[in-house]
Motif scaffolding. Structure first.
Motif, short mmCIF file in Angstrom:
data_model
loop_
_atom_site.label_atom_id
_atom_site.label_comp_id
_atom_site.label_asym_id
_atom_site.label_seq_id
_atom_site.Cartn_x
_atom_site.Cartn_y
_atom_site.Cartn_z
N LYS A 274 -9.36 -33.89 8.05
CA LYS A 274 -10.62 -34.20 8.57
C LYS A 274 -10.23 -34.69 10.20
N SER A 275 -10.91 -34.39 11.01
CA SER A 275 -10.79 -34.79 12.30
C SER A 275 -11.79 -36.01 12.55
N ALA A 276 -11.40 -37.26 13.18
CA ALA A 276 -12.30 -38.29 13.30
C ALA A 276 -12.23 -38.99 14.74
N THR A 277 -13.21 -39.84 14.86
CA THR A 277 -13.01 -40.78 16.16
C THR A 277 -12.89 -42.01 15.33
N ALA A 278 -11.82 -42.87 15.87
CA ALA A 278 -11.53 -44.16 15.26
C ALA A 278 -12.16 -45.22 16.29
N LEU A 279 -13.04 -46.08 15.77
CA LEU A 279 -13.47 -47.40 16.17
C LEU A 279 -12.78 -48.56 15.84
N LYS B 139 -5.03 -46.83 21.81
CA LYS B 139 -4.96 -46.11 22.90
C LYS B 139 -5.67 -44.65 23.00
N THR B 140 -5.44 -44.20 21.62
CA THR B 140 -6.24 -42.93 21.46
C THR B 140 -6.95 -42.79 20.16
N GLN B 141 -8.25 -42.86 20.49
CA GLN B 141 -9.17 -42.87 19.39
C GLN B 141 -9.23 -41.36 18.38
N GLN B 142 -9.15 -40.20 19.04
CA GLN B 142 -9.17 -39.04 18.16
C GLN B 142 -8.00 -38.95 17.20
N VAL B 143 -8.21 -38.92 16.16
CA VAL B 143 -7.24 -38.76 14.92
C VAL B 143 -7.50 -37.76 13.97
N VAL C 180 -17.83 -45.58 3.06
CA VAL C 180 -19.16 -46.28 3.24
C VAL C 180 -19.95 -45.29 3.74
N GLY C 181 -20.89 -44.37 3.06
CA GLY C 181 -21.74 -43.27 3.75
C GLY C 181 -20.83 -42.42 4.36
N PRO C 182 -21.05 -41.96 5.20
CA PRO C 182 -20.23 -40.93 5.93
C PRO C 182 -18.84 -41.32 6.74
N TYR C 183 -18.50 -42.87 6.62
CA TYR C 183 -17.46 -43.36 7.33
C TYR C 183 -16.36 -43.74 6.50
N ILE D 104 -12.88 -48.26 11.97
CA ILE D 104 -13.88 -47.22 11.06
C ILE D 104 -13.89 -45.82 11.46
N LEU D 105 -13.48 -44.81 10.74
CA LEU D 105 -13.23 -43.43 11.09
C LEU D 105 -14.55 -42.69 10.99
N VAL D 106 -15.10 -42.03 12.04
CA VAL D 106 -16.25 -41.53 12.01
C VAL D 106 -15.89 -39.84 12.23
N ASN D 107 -16.13 -39.26 11.18
CA ASN D 107 -15.72 -37.72 11.23
C ASN D 107 -16.51 -36.88 12.41
N ARG D 108 -15.96 -36.09 13.08
CA ARG D 108 -16.31 -35.27 14.24
C ARG D 108 -17.58 -34.66 14.09
N SER D 109 -17.79 -34.48 12.67
CA SER D 109 -19.15 -33.76 12.31
C SER D 109 -20.08 -34.74 12.33
#
Length: 111
Positions: free
Chosen positions: A59-64, A46-50, A24-27, A101-106
């Motif tokens: 792709k590196s992302a932050t998970a919400l 526990k760890t949002q960085q994936v 969905v868009g960049p997510y 929701i995976l948010v790319n670190r970029s």
């Protein structure tokens, strides 16, 4: 289809999980009907960085995470689409379901 690479909530070791996802868009949105019993959900809580792999690319992302009893927060300055998606997913958790929701670190979490 993606392969999610998260950090084990007990072991601290890398864990890879194949999952269906929706762009969905960049997510990217991922979900499970197993909710809090799913290890990948516990890992993300526990760890949002994936990292995730799609089309052979990492792709590196932050998970919400949105799950019963747990919902990551974002600020009012976060992009409107991200705020809207989190709001809709918070309304959805039917008994046992969890989403992330995976948010790319970029992509910024703040506008």
């Amino acid at each position: 289809m993606i392969v999610l690479e998260s950090t084990g909530f007990k072991s601290g070791s890398p864990r890879r999980t194949p999952l269906w996802s929706l762009g969905v868009g960049p997510y990217r949105i991922i979900s499970t009907a197993r909710g809090g019993r799913s290890c990948w959900v516990k890992n993300l809580q526990k760890t949002q960085q994936v990292r995730y792999f799609i089309g052979g690319r990492a792709k590196s992302a932050t998970a919400l995470v949105v799950a019963p009893g747990h919902s990551d927060q974002i600020s009012e300055t976060s992009p409107a689409l991200l705020r809207w998606l989190l709001g809709r997913l918070r309304e959805l958790p039917v008994r046992g379901w969890a989403f992330a929701i995976l948010v790319n670190r970029s992509v910024s979490l703040n506008a």
